[in-house]
Enzyme design. Structure first.
Site, PDB file in Angstrom:
ATOM      1  N   ASP A   1      -8.267   1.097 -18.375  1.00  0.00           N
ATOM      2  CA  ASP A   1      -8.134   2.411 -17.759  1.00  0.00           C
ATOM      3  C   ASP A   1      -6.628   2.625 -17.544  1.00  0.00           C
ATOM      4  O   ASP A   1      -5.848   1.660 -17.500  1.00  0.00           O
ATOM      5  CB  ASP A   1      -8.913   2.511 -16.451  1.00  0.00           C
ATOM      6  CG  ASP A   1      -9.148   3.964 -16.060  1.00  0.00           C
ATOM      7  OD1 ASP A   1      -8.479   4.850 -16.633  1.00  0.00           O
ATOM      8  OD2 ASP A   1      -9.971   4.231 -15.168  1.00  0.00           O
TER       9      ASP A   1
HETATM   10  C1  BGC Z   1      -9.575   7.677 -15.423  1.00  0.00           C
HETATM   11  C2  BGC Z   1     -10.171   7.547 -16.812  1.00  0.00           C
HETATM   12  C3  BGC Z   1      -9.412   8.426 -17.767  1.00  0.00           C
HETATM   13  C4  BGC Z   1      -7.941   8.063 -17.727  1.00  0.00           C
HETATM   14  C5  BGC Z   1      -7.086   8.918 -18.626  1.00  0.00           C
HETATM   15  C6  BGC Z   1      -8.080   7.448 -15.425  1.00  0.00           C
HETATM   16  O1  BGC Z   1      -7.514   7.733 -14.192  1.00  0.00           O
HETATM   17  O2  BGC Z   1     -10.197   6.761 -14.547  1.00  0.00           O
HETATM   18  O3  BGC Z   1     -11.536   7.876 -16.800  1.00  0.00           O
HETATM   19  O4  BGC Z   1      -9.940   8.311 -19.055  1.00  0.00           O
HETATM   20  O5  BGC Z   1      -7.455   8.218 -16.406  1.00  0.00           O
HETATM   21  O6  BGC Z   1      -7.008  10.211 -18.138  1.00  0.00           O
END
Ligand code: BGC
Length: 838
Positions: A246
């Site tokens: 993530d």
């Molecule tokens: C989220 C993800 C997301 C990523 C990119 C993170 O903060 O938890 O689900 O894909 O950001 O935006």
């Protein structure tokens, strides 16, 4: 886009290889041409959304993009619009795998249009508690429904030759302290609930990627969790895709590499790169392990058609036929709406309803909430609001009253459309905005670089269309100066709440200022943001703030009075209530389940003067509805996506039946919720309820019934459940039994039913939930006609995870197969004797 086509020249045919073998050969050939630093370079973002290209091996730049409800692309602004689908909860509410697969194909089409190769979706964490801030973004409280819907979506996206990353692996079921929280989950609960959807998706849909969660599970951060990432996911389930962190979730070079993390995002500053090269040289990470990580990244590139000489998984000529995005979004939304109450058959309204006999009430009617907040957010070109949709369908002006305004922040100022990018020598560039909201992540408009940017000035001319007190707001994190006609209204710094690095753009604070203006008065307003010394978001270039404006409004009491007066004389009152961006968003959990502002009071007062009150609930997750039994109809519309109003008109006027069924139990009272606590204690969040979340918990409760059970909802006809048969499958394979459910449409119009099959225990082993969803099917039938649902019940439905033996164990003996329209109503039952597994 063209990269897909140009590079997928070799389909393996010339060499007599299968495409898979040809991909493998191309990956090995590419790997052999790279030295260690070049291999390591494949493993980390070049920027916010992409992995670097490598011309030498014919590797294209690989772009990833959020997310589950649309594909945003590389920009986080309305300047680059996307088709906005209904929220994932809505998709799950269709219970319709074929339809969800089509939604996946639309996501793939959008990804291709935007030059993205991987969609960061679906979100398949569970609805452990309705307080979870990303509840709207997940599918269900049930692992079977979540797994099936997730697999259908992944299949649909990958049909279109675009990769997916089911997320967030695993136990990321709430938002409080999400970067650091340690979810304490026993092994059986992990296996039977939280890992189960991932397992189904990996085995059924073979995703080309998966995203590791921020949180830890039982003391180990998920990007570093070798046991779950390498052991369970790869060795046991056979996952052969990439595991991507993530965003900013990778925190330790050696532990992440050993933990099986293939890609650290975003870049360029990550724990991989030179740090990983060094770790290999120091003997802390074996070089062959780096090869494995690089191999998987190259395999992904090959699959999406970005590696020269490797056939793409879906050759251009096999891409699915184009999808009409608007039509599909409208269909999905209507199919997802859940009719929870319809006294006296008020709905559907007659298509001949005179527009002047209807009053539409509520903030969400004029400004629909089409999606939840955070990374799932996309910006559609156009939104059809409920008011517009109904006006169009009924063919005339409708009366409209705001009734109650639940928003806690001012909307972005419509007049503020000019943004100047400032540098040491003055203005570096000028950008036109859709409104006073600026959101630039990783890259700036034009040729401007973050290194030279010292600030951003946003402004325009506010013309007071109404006399009175106008409000201006500054929303963001950092240093701001707000000026009106050259007078400084604010000059100071706004600080983030909490430690979430994404808070600066997900949940920033707001400051408001008042201006008393005569009608027609024009004021030049500017808001200047000064760039911080170091980026707020983990070393990333980020500019994110808002200049807001609110025109004078009448008092809250007066708003309600006006709505009540309009409802009193109307034939039908349609009240649209809902949550706000502050309530349902990534980054924060919900404080409570009540509708924000005075919306409950509004509904109660309207219903008291108009017996034909229809309440449309515009929310992605459960809300309390204390008035639910005193209104004529309750229709849950979720976050319906960009065609909200059209879908609503289709359903209210009966062109389409409301097809949805609840994917999660809705409570009547907060106090009844099986899991309320989402705040960790000393950094730990104890999943002490074990297997008992959602309906699994509710069915053990004496005294407290939910407002609406898992699976509940109805269309515009009625059904009788007439016959149930079950036949044990031969052998000890994955299928346990074939179940046949015969139903009949007993109403007066054609309809659609979601037939659900549950498997109940004999009650002797209290450690097992009393009953669990074992399968489901959608059937359709004309008025009076029968329909048959054929459902394969998997063996897993009678198995439990035996933590001591570290294996699945079949529970032999008598199980009851039950069929019905929801978890609380199962009119048919028969005994199934499950033999001891050989
Ligand atoms: C989220 C993800 C997301 C990523 C990119 C993170 O903060 O938890 O689900 O894909 O950001 O935006």
């Amino acid at each position: 886009m063209s990269e897909y086509r140009e590079q997928s020249v070799n389909d393996g045919q010339e060499t007599g290889m299968t495409p898979e073998a040809a991909r493998k050969a191309a990956v090995e050939a590419a790997l052999a041409r790279l030295d260690l630093p070049a291999r390591v370079a494949l493993l980390a973002g070049a920027d916010m959304w992409s992995l670097p290209a490598n011309e030498r091996i014919g590797l294209g730049r690989l772009v990833m993009s959020d997310g589950p409800a649309g594909v945003r692309g590389e920009q986080w602004t309305p300047d680059d619009p996307s088709v906005a689908l209904p929220s994932p909860t809505a998709l799950a509410a269709t219970w319709d795998l074929e339809l969800v697969r089509r939604a996946g194909r639309l996501l793939a089409q959008e990804a291709r249009r935007k030059g993205a190769h991987v969609v960061l979706a679906p979100t398949v964490n569970l609805h452990r508690s309705p307080r979870g801030g990303r509840h709207f973004e997940c599918y269900s409280e049930d692992p079977v429904l979540t797994g099936e819907i997730g697999a259908a979506l992944v299949s649909g996206v990958q049909d279109g030759g675009v990769g997916t990353t089911p997320k967030h692996f695993v136990a990321n079921d709430s938002e409080t302290d999400r970067y650091t929280v340690d979810a304490r989950v026993d092994e059986r609960t992990l296996r039977e609930l939280y890992l189960a959807p991932f397992e189904t998706i990996v085995k059924k849909a073979h995703p080309w990627g998966l995203m590791a969660a921020y949180n830890a599970v039982n003391g180990v951060s998920m990007t570093e969790h070798a046991e779950l990432n390498n052991g369970v996911l790869r060795e046991e389930w056979g996952f052969d895709g990439v595991l991507v962190s993530d965003w900013t979730g990778a925190r330790d070079t050696v532990r992440d590499a050993l933990g099986g993390l293939d890609i650290a995002m975003p870049g360029p500053a990550t724990v991989y790169g030179e740090h990983l090269v060094k770790a290999v040289h120091e003997g802390l990470v074996p070089e062959e392990l780096v090869d494995d990580l690089a191999r998987r990244v190259l395999r992904l590139a090959a699959r999406v058609g970005l590696l020269a000489g490797a056939p793409a998984a879906v050759p251009p000529e096999q891409l699915p036929a184009p999808v009409d995005g608007e039509a599909l979004v409208r269909e999905l939304a209507a199919r997802s709406f859940v009719l929870l109450r319809n006294e006296g058959g008020l709905l559907p309204l007659s298509p001949a309803t005179a527009p002047e006999s209807v009053v539409v009430i509520g903030a969400a009617a004029a400004e629909a909430r089409i999606g939840g907040g955070g990374s799932a957010q996309v910006f559609p070109t156009r939104v059809v609001t409920p008011l517009e949709g109904l006006r169009e369908a009924l063919g005339g002006e409708l009366r409209y009253e705001l009734g109650a305004d639940p928003r806690t922040f001012l909307p972005p100022a419509g007049f503020a459309r000019r943004a100047e990018l400032l540098g040491g020598d003055g203005v570096l560039g000028v950008e036109t905005l859709a409104n006073g909201s600026v959101r630039w992540l990783g890259a700036l408009p034009g040729e401007v670089s973050f290194a030279e940017l010292t600030g951003v000035r946003v402004g325009g001319t506010l013309t007071a269309e109404v006399a009175g007190v106008h409000q201006l707001s500054v929303r963001g994190v950092g240093r701001f100066t707000l000026e009106a006609d050259g007078v400084v209204l604010y000059d100071g710094a706004l600080l983030p709440e909490g430690e979430d690095p994404a808070a600066a753009f997900l949940n920033p604070p707001e400051r408001r200022f008042e201006l008393e203006l005569a009608e027609g008065r024009e004021v030049a307003v500017t808001l200047t943001y000064t760039m911080p010394e170091a980026s707020a978001f983990a070393g990333f270039g980020l500019v994110s703030f808002e200049l807001g404006h609110g025109a004078p409004v009448v008092t809250a009491d007066e708003l309600i009075e006006r709505a009540v007066e309009a409802a009193r004389t109307a034939d039908v009152a349609v009240v649209v209530v809902g949550t706000t961006e502050e309530v349902e968003s990534e980054g924060v959990d919900r404080a409570g389940l009540g509708l924000p502002g005075r919306q409950d009071e509004l509904v109660a007062r309207v219903a008291a003067v108009n017996p034909r009150t229809v309440v449309v609930v515009n929310a992605g997750a459960p809300v309390l509805m204390p008035w639910r039994e005193s209104v004529a109809a309750v229709l849950l519309a979720w976050f319906p996506g960009q065609q909200a109003g059209e879908a609503l008109a289709d359903v209210l006027l009966g062109t389409v039946e409301p097809g949805g069924r609840l994917p999660t139990t809705w409570p009547a009272e907060e106090a009844d919720c099986p899991v309320w606590q989402v705040e960790p204690t000393n950094g730990q969040l104890d999943y002490s309820e074990g297997l008992f979340i959602g309906y699994r918990a509710w069915q053990r409760r004496a005294g407290a019934a939910p407002a609406y059970w898992f699976g509940a909802g109805s269309g515009y006809t009625s059904w009788s459940y007439e016959g149930l048969e079950a036949r044990l499958a031969e052998g000890g394979g994955e299928a346990l039994a074939e179940v046949t459910v015969r139903v009949r449409n007993t109403g007066e119009r054609a309809g659609r039913e979601v037939v659900q099959v549950y498997l109940a225990t004999d009650g002797s082993d209290r450690s097992r939930p009393d009953r669990q969803l074992a399968g489901f099917a959608v059937v359709e039938a004309a008025a009076g006609a029968p329909a048959t649902a054929r459902i394969t019940v998997p063996r897993r439905a009678v198995q439990s995870w035996d933590a001591a033996a570290h294996a699945w164990r079949t529970n032999p003996g008598v199980h009851t197969v039950e069929a019905g329209p929801n978890a609380g109503e199962r009119p048919l039952a028969l005994a199934l004797v499950v033999p001891q597994q050989p």
